[in-house]
Design a protein around this motif. Sequence first.
Motif, mmCIF file in Angstrom:
data_model
loop_
_atom_site.group_PDB
_atom_site.id
_atom_site.type_symbol
_atom_site.label_atom_id
_atom_site.label_comp_id
_atom_site.label_asym_id
_atom_site.label_seq_id
_atom_site.Cartn_x
_atom_site.Cartn_y
_atom_site.Cartn_z
ATOM 1 N N CYS A 21 54.994 5.541 -20.047
ATOM 2 C CA CYS A 21 54.867 6.255 -18.786
ATOM 3 C C CYS A 21 55.919 7.348 -18.736
ATOM 4 O O CYS A 21 56.802 7.416 -19.587
ATOM 5 N N TYR A 46 40.007 8.090 -11.838
ATOM 6 C CA TYR A 46 40.169 9.468 -12.303
ATOM 7 C C TYR A 46 39.583 9.580 -13.706
ATOM 8 O O TYR A 46 39.375 8.571 -14.384
ATOM 9 N N GLU A 47 39.285 10.807 -14.111
ATOM 10 C CA GLU A 47 38.737 11.035 -15.445
ATOM 11 C C GLU A 47 39.871 11.287 -16.431
ATOM 12 O O GLU A 47 40.866 11.933 -16.103
ATOM 13 N N TYR A 48 39.686 10.774 -17.663
ATOM 14 C CA TYR A 48 40.685 10.916 -18.719
ATOM 15 C C TYR A 48 39.970 11.307 -20.007
ATOM 16 O O TYR A 48 38.947 10.714 -20.357
ATOM 17 N N ARG A 49 40.500 12.309 -20.690
ATOM 18 C CA ARG A 49 39.941 12.731 -21.974
ATOM 19 C C ARG A 49 40.699 12.031 -23.092
ATOM 20 O O ARG A 49 41.906 12.179 -23.227
ATOM 21 N N VAL A 50 39.981 11.248 -23.916
ATOM 22 C CA VAL A 50 40.586 10.528 -25.030
ATOM 23 C C VAL A 50 41.018 11.545 -26.087
ATOM 24 O O VAL A 50 40.178 12.308 -26.587
ATOM 25 N N ILE A 66 35.303 11.701 -22.471
ATOM 26 C CA ILE A 66 35.822 11.596 -21.119
ATOM 27 C C ILE A 66 35.436 10.235 -20.555
ATOM 28 O O ILE A 66 34.263 9.877 -20.544
ATOM 29 N N SER A 95 36.353 7.126 -17.388
ATOM 30 C CA SER A 95 36.875 6.922 -16.035
ATOM 31 C C SER A 95 37.862 5.760 -16.066
ATOM 32 O O SER A 95 37.552 4.682 -16.588
ATOM 33 N N LEU A 96 39.049 5.986 -15.529
ATOM 34 C CA LEU A 96 40.073 4.943 -15.456
ATOM 35 C C LEU A 96 40.456 4.713 -13.997
ATOM 36 O O LEU A 96 40.359 5.615 -13.173
ATOM 37 N N SER A 97 40.916 3.507 -13.698
ATOM 38 C CA SER A 97 41.367 3.201 -12.341
ATOM 39 C C SER A 97 42.706 2.464 -12.384
ATOM 40 O O SER A 97 42.970 1.580 -11.585
ATOM 41 N N GLN A 116 47.088 3.043 -13.854
ATOM 42 C CA GLN A 116 48.117 3.869 -14.465
ATOM 43 C C GLN A 116 49.283 2.946 -14.807
ATOM 44 O O GLN A 116 49.315 1.795 -14.360
ATOM 45 N N LYS A 164 51.068 -2.220 -15.543
ATOM 46 C CA LYS A 164 49.777 -1.609 -15.217
ATOM 47 C C LYS A 164 49.548 -1.749 -13.716
ATOM 48 O O LYS A 164 49.691 -2.847 -13.165
#
Length: 97
Positions: A45, A76-80, A86, A88-90, A92, A70
Amino acid sequence: MVTIKNYQMHVNAEGKLFISLELIGDAEIIQSKETGRFYVTAKKCFVPSTFDEITAKLMIGKEMAGNIVKKECSAYEYRVPGTGEIISLSHQYEYVP
């Protein structure tokens, strides 16, 4: 324990420069949900700091007490990075002293 791995320079909404530290946790073994195979990973992080760049450089490699956990958040969308996919993750990761 966490280790300061690196730092990044940012500009805030008022145009002021600040530095965030990249923290990395201990190595952990995870089992892939798709293949069932095991792999080694570490949570990481970024935490904002009041350091100047010289101080941030001196901090690299230092260990600090605490963990990276965690935490659920709004989706939110995340690009690997490796594939460009792309997803979607929920969640951080956050540092907890």
